[in-house]
Design a protein around this motif. Structure first.
Motif, short mmCIF file in Angstrom:
data_model
loop_
_atom_site.label_atom_id
_atom_site.label_comp_id
_atom_site.label_asym_id
_atom_site.label_seq_id
_atom_site.Cartn_x
_atom_site.Cartn_y
_atom_site.Cartn_z
N ASN A 19 0.83 -1.20 0.00
CA ASN A 19 0.00 0.00 0.00
C ASN A 19 0.86 1.25 0.00
N TYR B 258 1.18 4.28 -2.72
CA TYR B 258 0.73 5.62 -2.31
C TYR B 258 1.83 6.65 -2.54
N ASP C 13 -7.59 1.32 0.77
CA ASP C 13 -7.89 2.74 0.92
C ASP C 13 -8.30 3.31 -0.43
N ALA D 42 -7.82 6.49 -2.93
CA ALA D 42 -6.82 7.52 -3.17
C ALA D 42 -7.21 8.37 -4.37
N PHE E 5 -0.44 10.03 -5.47
CA PHE E 5 -1.73 9.72 -4.86
C PHE E 5 -1.90 10.48 -3.54
N GLU E 6 -3.11 10.92 -3.29
CA GLU E 6 -3.52 11.46 -1.99
C GLU E 6 -4.55 10.50 -1.40
N VAL E 7 -4.22 9.87 -0.29
CA VAL E 7 -5.14 8.91 0.33
C VAL E 7 -6.24 9.68 1.06
N TYR F 272 0.75 10.21 7.57
CA TYR F 272 -0.65 9.81 7.34
C TYR F 272 -1.45 9.90 8.64
#
Length: 730
Positions: free
Chosen positions: A533, A537, A617, A619, A638-640, A667
């Motif tokens: 992950n 990300y 998640d 994103a 990516f922005e989660v 995070y």
């Protein structure tokens, strides 16, 4: 997910790597198709074997790699059928289909059909379908969301993917063969062996996409068997009065506060694309239910978990025709659609059943009709002359819907903050109740759904909650029932894959937890899934990069130790629409990643008969802040937007690099800032304390992985995979 690219027209290659039931896609956890069968090396199945035996043998060999785990002997299981005994052993979850098959075969005989193909979708190629359209489920008892069956006068078989093999063994009786493959080529070979030359193979053309029809046609080409469209659906004939009624709930307008733009602005944008296209199409045909719902800012309740309604749309430069049950439109919806009548923004309301006849009449003129082959059924396609078609995989509406504007992005972010509150409430509740032995899988799923329902703007779950403990979590798509539900235990891993529908967005999140002492394998596997992950990300990549070209970053940490997962890595998601929004994702037939797209990222690991792990998640693809810019467009990252902490009990910090730990800490700071405030606003003090405990920063310096080596190895692996195994990059 599978590689769904059909063989181009004119290509005589016999392998058609299209999955059964179109491209399906449910929960984006379908298996990865290999695309073409290699030559058999020494020590592998011989070319002297029959084609069906050859393909089957290869599939068995490949399965060991694809799943990353050994198979468990069926004889050791009591929850699945055993057709080798006399009498056959059937678990209580199996359905007796003898009478239904006999009735269908009698109907096939009356229509002179030798083999009948039944898919798991509807006339709009929907992933989720209404009970009325669940023909495959009614006929077989199998409730998986992806599959195809073929029935002859003396045989019946179900084709489905690795997500559902165990489920199929639990639900099918011994009238059915289970074919563990997703190739239409395999279906074609089976049919050729099952019926004699000259036999008629029939299907309902309104239940198959253009691409799928073409693939079946190619699979049977030259076999002496004839593929014939039969507009009378034979399963419906047998189902008769017991078939559920048509939908009757209200179709309503989405309030302007929850839309990215007005429907008139959306229509203007599509018409502009029509004018700018080199073919200058005169009309766009919309068949996907999400397309019409998004275009007109309308929502319905025709399909469980999906706020859509049965409809088609034909959009020209001067007219708009909406084919729908007009009586079901709310007063505000009708007023919105016809506020500018007469004129080019006046929506003509026609009956849902009139779509084909209207399209046929329109196609008689000097026209060019633009459509998406992934969602248009062959029954509609067949009334349009070939020279009047503009065919692309996805319609311009499908592509426009996939890229969210600033307002839509903010709406989805807000929905995920409130959704995180519900999930945190659930995790805290589980910590209290599971040690007391008071929760089973079904009651857990009910509770998390209720917590979401209490949040502002909630409109229910976005799919049937996956609440799975112990060995049930090894089934990627397991959903509990009230009659058969495993009790949650502090000694087992628990996987909760759940999501919600809100007026401002759709959510989907998976967390795996363990309240006791996990085994070394469980802890390592969980940590490596989490590393996948994080690696994806954190990735910075060039604009217009295809998702399949970066997907292996999510697998690298697992592959390093010989582990893997047999499903796709992610899918798009809608604004109060589908939890799986195409064409966004990491498959070979997804469009390139673009700023404004939302996608899930969900690697996992499943040990059959023991446990399952998945971390998911949502994103948002955003522009990356890089030191240099080497082109007109910036790089992406990516922005989660999912904001729930991971299980600290399952993280082995010694496996993480300093950069991965820094990412986790950053995070968690974001979660505290955004969700912490919402918890306080809702006066959830105990949940706020839980959040603070579970987002404590991890100490740096505990990881042992060399970051430079890891990055270089990851890049090399991704590059190698992009060259050598493109069919795996689904």
């Amino acid at each position: 997910m599978e590689d769904n690219n059909p063989v181009p027209a004119g290509n005589n290659t016999p392998i058609i790597p299209l999955p059964l039931g179109q491209r399906h896609r449910s929960r984006d956890l379908s298996p990865r198709c290999w695309g073409a069968v290699p030559s058999a090396p020494a020590g592998t199945p011989s070319a002297a074997m029959s084609p069906l035996q050859w393909v089957t043998a290869w599939l068995l060999l490949f399965h060991g790699f694809a799943m990353g785990q050994p198979s468990q002997a069926a004889s050791a299981r009591t929850d699945i059928r055993d057709c080798s005994t006399d009498p056959p052993y059937l678990p209580p979850t199996a359905t007796n289909t003898t009478a239904r098959l006999a009735a269908l075969r009698a109907t096939m005989g009356a229509h002179r059909v030798d083999a009948y193909i039944v898919p798991s979708t509807d006339a709009h190629m929907s992933e989720y379908i209404a009970e009325r359209d669940a023909r495959l489920g009614w006929l077989t008892g199998f409730t998986g969301s992806a599959g195809t069956v073929v029935v002859t006068q003396d045989k019946a078989a179900l084709w489905t993917d690795s997500r559902y093999w165990t489920q199929a063994e639990r639900q099918l009786d011994c009238n059915w063969e289970l074919q563990r493959t997703t190739w239409i080529e395999s279906i074609g070979l089976w049919i050729v062996e099952a019926i004699p030359e000259g036999g008629i193979v029939s299907l309902d053309p309104f239940l198959f996409s253009i691409d799928t029809w073409d693939s079946y046609s190619q699979a049977l080409q030259g076999s002496g068997r004839t593929l014939m469209a039969l507009e009378t659906n034979l399963v419906d004939e047998v189902w008769g009065d017991q078939r559920p009624p048509v939908a009757s709930s209200e179709i309503y307008s989405l309030p302007a506060a929850f839309t990215g733009s007005s429907w008139q602005e959306k229509v203007a944008g599509i018409r502009q694309q029509m004018e700018q296209h080199s073919r200058r199409p005169t009309a766009v045909l919309l068949s996907g239910l999400e397309e019409t719902a998004w275009l007109f800012n309308l929502r319905g309740d025709d399909i469980p978990y999906n706020p859509v309604f049965y409809s088609y749309t034909l959009l020209t430069h001067t007219n708009i025709s909406l084919f729908v049950d007009e009586a079901r439109l709310s007063a505000s919806a009708r007023e919105s659609l016809q506020a500018e009548c007469p004129g080019s923004l006046c929506v003509e309301l026609l009956g849902y059943g009139q779509a084909r006849a209207h399209l046929h009449r329109y196609a008689q003129g000097t026209v060019t009709i633009w459509l998406g082959t992934e969602y248009t059924n062959y029954g509609l396609y067949g009334v349009i002359p070939e020279e009047k078609l503009l065919e692309e995989s996805y319609s311009p509406v499908m592509l426009a819907k996939a890229v969210k504007n600033t307002k839509e992005q903010d709406l989805l972010r807000a929905a995920h903050v409130r959704d995180a509150v519900a999930v945190i409430q659930y995790l805290l509740w589980l910590e209290k109740m599971v040690p007391q032995g008071l929760v089973d899988e079904f009651s857990g799923a009910q509770h998390v759904d209720a917590l979401r329902g209490a949040q502002q703007h909630s409109r229910g779950p976005s799919f049937q909650s996956i609440s799975a403990s112990g060995l049930n979590a090894a089934l990627a798509h397991y959903s509990p029932s009230n009659g058969s539900s495993r009790k949650l235990s502090v000694d087992e891993m628990y996987l909760a894959d759940t999501g919600g529908q809100y007026l401002d967005g759709t959510t989907d999140i998976t967390r795996t937890v363990h309240w006791g002492v996990p085994t070394p394998l469980q802890k390592e596997a969980y940590t490596r899934v989490l590393m996948g992950n994080i690696d994806l990300y954190r990735l910075v990549f060039p604009p217009s990069t295809a998702g399949r070209n970066v997907e292996s970053f999510a697998r690298r940490a697992l592959w390093e130790v010989g582990l893997n997962y047999g499903h796709g890595t992610g899918h798009g998601i809608g604004n109060f629409l589908s939890v799986h929004e195409w064409p966004v994702g990491f498959q070979s037939n997804n469009v390139p990643l673009t700023a404004g797209m939302f996608t899930s990222i969900e690697p996992g690991y499943y040990q059959d008969g023991e446990f399952g792990i998945r971390i998911e998640d949502i994103a948002l693809v955003v522009e990356a802040q890089t030191k240099h810019q080497t082109g007109e467009k910036p790089f992406l990252t990516f922005e989660v937007v999912s904001l729930v902490p991971y299980d600290r009990n399952l993280i082995d910090l010694s496996l993480l690099s300093p950069e991965q730990i820094q990412y986790l800490n950053a995070y968690y700071e974001t979660i505290r800032a955004r969700v912490g405030l919402e918890l306080l606003r809702q006066q959830l003090d105990e949940e706020h304390e839980w959040l603070w405990r579970n987002t404590e920063p991890f100490p740096l310096g505990t990881g042992t992985t060399n970051a430079a080596t890891t990055t270089a190895g990851t890049l090399a692996l991704a590059s190698l995979l992009g060259v050598l195994l493109p069919a795996l990059q689904a």
